[in-house]
Design an enzyme around this catalytic site. Structure first.
Site, short mmCIF file in Angstrom:
data_model
loop_
_atom_site.label_atom_id
_atom_site.label_comp_id
_atom_site.label_asym_id
_atom_site.label_seq_id
_atom_site.Cartn_x
_atom_site.Cartn_y
_atom_site.Cartn_z
CB ALA A 1 17.25 -13.20 3.89
CB THR B 1 22.25 -7.17 8.36
OG1 THR B 1 21.49 -6.02 8.77
CG2 THR B 1 21.31 -8.24 7.85
CB VAL C 1 24.15 -1.99 24.35
CG1 VAL C 1 25.19 -1.39 25.29
CG2 VAL C 1 23.55 -0.90 23.47
CE LYS D 1 28.72 -1.93 20.72
NZ LYS D 1 29.88 -2.74 21.00
N1 LIG Z 1 30.03 -10.15 16.12
C1 LIG Z 1 29.73 -9.72 17.36
O1 LIG Z 1 30.39 -10.06 18.36
C2 LIG Z 1 28.53 -8.83 17.57
C3 LIG Z 1 28.11 -8.50 18.88
C4 LIG Z 1 26.97 -7.71 19.07
C5 LIG Z 1 26.29 -7.20 17.95
N2 LIG Z 1 26.76 -7.50 16.70
C6 LIG Z 1 26.03 -6.98 15.55
O2 LIG Z 1 25.41 -8.05 14.86
C7 LIG Z 1 25.30 -7.75 13.48
C8 LIG Z 1 25.93 -8.88 12.67
O3 LIG Z 1 27.30 -8.98 13.01
P1 LIG Z 1 28.25 -10.07 12.31
O4 LIG Z 1 29.54 -9.99 13.06
O5 LIG Z 1 27.51 -11.36 12.20
O6 LIG Z 1 28.40 -9.41 10.84
P2 LIG Z 1 28.93 -10.10 9.50
O7 LIG Z 1 29.71 -11.32 9.84
O8 LIG Z 1 29.58 -9.02 8.72
O9 LIG Z 1 27.59 -10.59 8.74
C9 LIG Z 1 26.65 -9.68 8.21
C10 LIG Z 1 25.62 -10.44 7.40
O10 LIG Z 1 24.58 -9.54 7.03
C11 LIG Z 1 24.26 -9.75 5.64
N3 LIG Z 1 23.71 -8.48 5.12
C12 LIG Z 1 24.28 -7.26 5.14
N4 LIG Z 1 23.43 -6.35 4.63
C13 LIG Z 1 22.30 -7.02 4.29
C14 LIG Z 1 21.05 -6.63 3.74
N5 LIG Z 1 20.78 -5.37 3.48
N6 LIG Z 1 20.10 -7.59 3.54
C15 LIG Z 1 20.36 -8.89 3.84
N7 LIG Z 1 21.53 -9.31 4.38
C16 LIG Z 1 22.48 -8.38 4.60
C17 LIG Z 1 25.56 -10.14 5.00
O11 LIG Z 1 25.24 -10.79 3.78
P3 LIG Z 1 26.36 -11.45 2.82
O12 LIG Z 1 26.86 -12.64 3.59
O13 LIG Z 1 25.58 -11.83 1.62
O14 LIG Z 1 27.39 -10.39 2.61
C18 LIG Z 1 26.13 -11.06 6.11
O15 LIG Z 1 25.60 -12.36 5.95
C19 LIG Z 1 26.02 -6.41 13.28
O16 LIG Z 1 25.08 -5.36 13.28
C20 LIG Z 1 26.93 -6.29 14.52
O17 LIG Z 1 27.23 -4.96 14.88
C21 LIG Z 1 27.83 -8.31 16.48
#
Ligand SMILES: NC(=O)c1ccc[n+]([C@@H]2O[C@H](COP(=O)([O-])OP(=O)(O)OC[C@H]3O[C@@H](n4cnc5c(N)ncnc54)[C@H](OP(=O)(O)O)[C@@H]3O)[C@@H](O)[C@H]2O)c1
Length: 357
Positions: free
Chosen positions: A52, A98, A158, A231
């Site tokens: 999703a 997300t 974290v 964090k």
């Molecule tokens: N990137 C990293 O290195 C990293 C490291 C540790 C933790 N995190 C955490 O991991 C999470 C994801 O990071 P990311 O970098 O993958 O983010 P991202 O690239 O911005 O992707 C977010 C995804 O979540 C979907 N989404 C947002 N709100 C939603 C909802 N209410 N219901 C369903 N889908 C929803 C978005 O949908 P759409 O595609 O339709 O817009 C998108 O597919 C975040 O919380 C981030 O802080 C990331």
């Protein structure tokens, strides 16, 4: 004996969600592909039930069609019928990749059905204390609510793939008294500090970090320190503190309204030089201090001695140094790559592996 399979509803198809799918579908792009039969036999098998995002949900086969839809605002809700169908599977897990602040009710609905929740999303774990309490029933008054059947795991929130939460939980459960935790918890801010130490102008360091995809779409989000503060809230709560975001003393890396231009470059270069003269490195340090009066959390740009673990980092690495009663002379240090899709997805998978029976 082959490991039991888990069945996953993945929410989020961004950087982390796609890295997760690459691993579980065998399309992982690594510099040295795994040719060892031993590792593959021990890996937890994951069946992708549905995927999703804000636009709806689909099977793995229909994912290209889902990704081709336009983003949806507000996001399409995950309905009870979908959760009921997932709950009927053995080792059912909802994986949250997300950054939504509104997922607490979804976690509650899933866990009430016996679905485990594994998340990379800091917001529900670091959110207002009332919401946090609904996720951790042991914190509530005895008998007030039934214990949810599904468990909640959040190692990836974290330090991405680094075992920072796991280490803290182990120290606490072994009865070691945690006195202080010094951390570098932002890949972006770590990268910018390291570039400044190499003489790169501040605005250029931020631009490189953005080009390489280390930053949020607006780098000021990272520079504000709010993500680091979330964090710290998660770590402080592991220590039993009823801390919220507003309790963290956050000093941004730079003033949120200052233009990222030559004036700021000169200001930061002078600051770095002042610290260097004193044998220090400028880093964005996040700190938990356990005092008699409670847990104090703070984050900000400070000079640390060259010997400090935080001064030895390079690139986008992250770190947590635990100073405890039993790790007093030498802190217990966890450090390594603290951001990126593959390492974060790996932490999600490790959490899933710990839940399947
Ligand atoms: N990137 C990293 O290195 C990293 C490291 C540790 C933790 N995190 C955490 O991991 C999470 C994801 O990071 P990311 O970098 O993958 O983010 P991202 O690239 O911005 O992707 C977010 C995804 O979540 C979907 N989404 C947002 N709100 C939603 C909802 N209410 N219901 C369903 N889908 C929803 C978005 O949908 P759409 O595609 O339709 O817009 C998108 O597919 C975040 O919380 C981030 O802080 C990331």
């Amino acid at each position: 004996m082959p490991r039991a399979e888990s069945t996953v509803l993945l929410v989020g198809t961004g950087v982390v969600g796609r890295a997760f799918l690459d691993i579980v579908t065998g399309n992982e792009r690594t510099s040295r592909p795994d040719t060892s039969a031993i590792t593959s036999a021990r890996r937890v098998p994951v069946r992708v039930f549905r995927i999703a995002n804000s636009r709806g949900n689909a099977t793995l086969d229909d994912l290209p069609e889902l990704l081709a839809r336009s983003p949806h605002e507000p996001p399409v809700a995950i309905d009870d019928a979908l959760l009921d169908a997932l709950a009927a599977k053995k080792n059912a897990v909802l994986v949250d990749a997300t950054a939504s602040a509104d997922v607490t009710p979804l976690y509650v609905r899933a866990r009430a059905r016996g679905i485990h929740v594994v998340t990379a999303n800091k917001k529900p774990i670091a959110g207002p204390f009332d919401g946090y309490r609904t996720l951790f029933p042991r914190l509530r008054e005895a008998g007030e609510h039934d214990e949810p059947r599904g468990k909640l795991r959040y190692s990836a929130t974290v330090g991405a793939g680094l075992p920072i939460i796991d280490t803290l939980q182990k120290l606490v459960s072994a009865g070691d008294a945690v006195h202080r935790i010094d951390c570098v918890l932002s890949g972006t801010l770590g990268f910018v500090s390291n570039e400044l130490a190499r003489g790169t102008p501040f605005s250029r360091a931020v631009a490189i970090a953005k080009e390489r995809g280390y930053t949020e779409p607006d780098p000021r989000e990272d520079l504000s320190g709010n993500d680091v503060a979330r964090k710290l809230v998660i770590l402080a709560r592991e220590l039993g503190a009823e801390l919220s975001l507003s309790d963290v003393a956050v000093e941004p890396f730079v003033d949120a309204h200052a233009p990222l231009d030559a004036r700021l470059d000169a200001e930061l270069a002078a600051r770095v030089a002042r610290h260097e003269k004193r044998g220090e490195k400028l880093v964005y340090l996040a700190r938990i201090d356990v005092r008699k009066g409670g847990v104090v959390a703070s984050a900000g740009p400070v000079g640390v001695a060259r010997e400090h673990a935080a001064a030895t980092l390079s690139g986008t690495s992250a770190l947590a140094a635990f100073y405890t009663a039993r790790n007093d002379a030498l802190p217990l240090v966890v450090s390594g790559s603290g951001a990126g899709g593959p390492v974060t997805a790996s932490a999600l998978l490790a959490d899933i592996a710990g839940l399947v029976v």
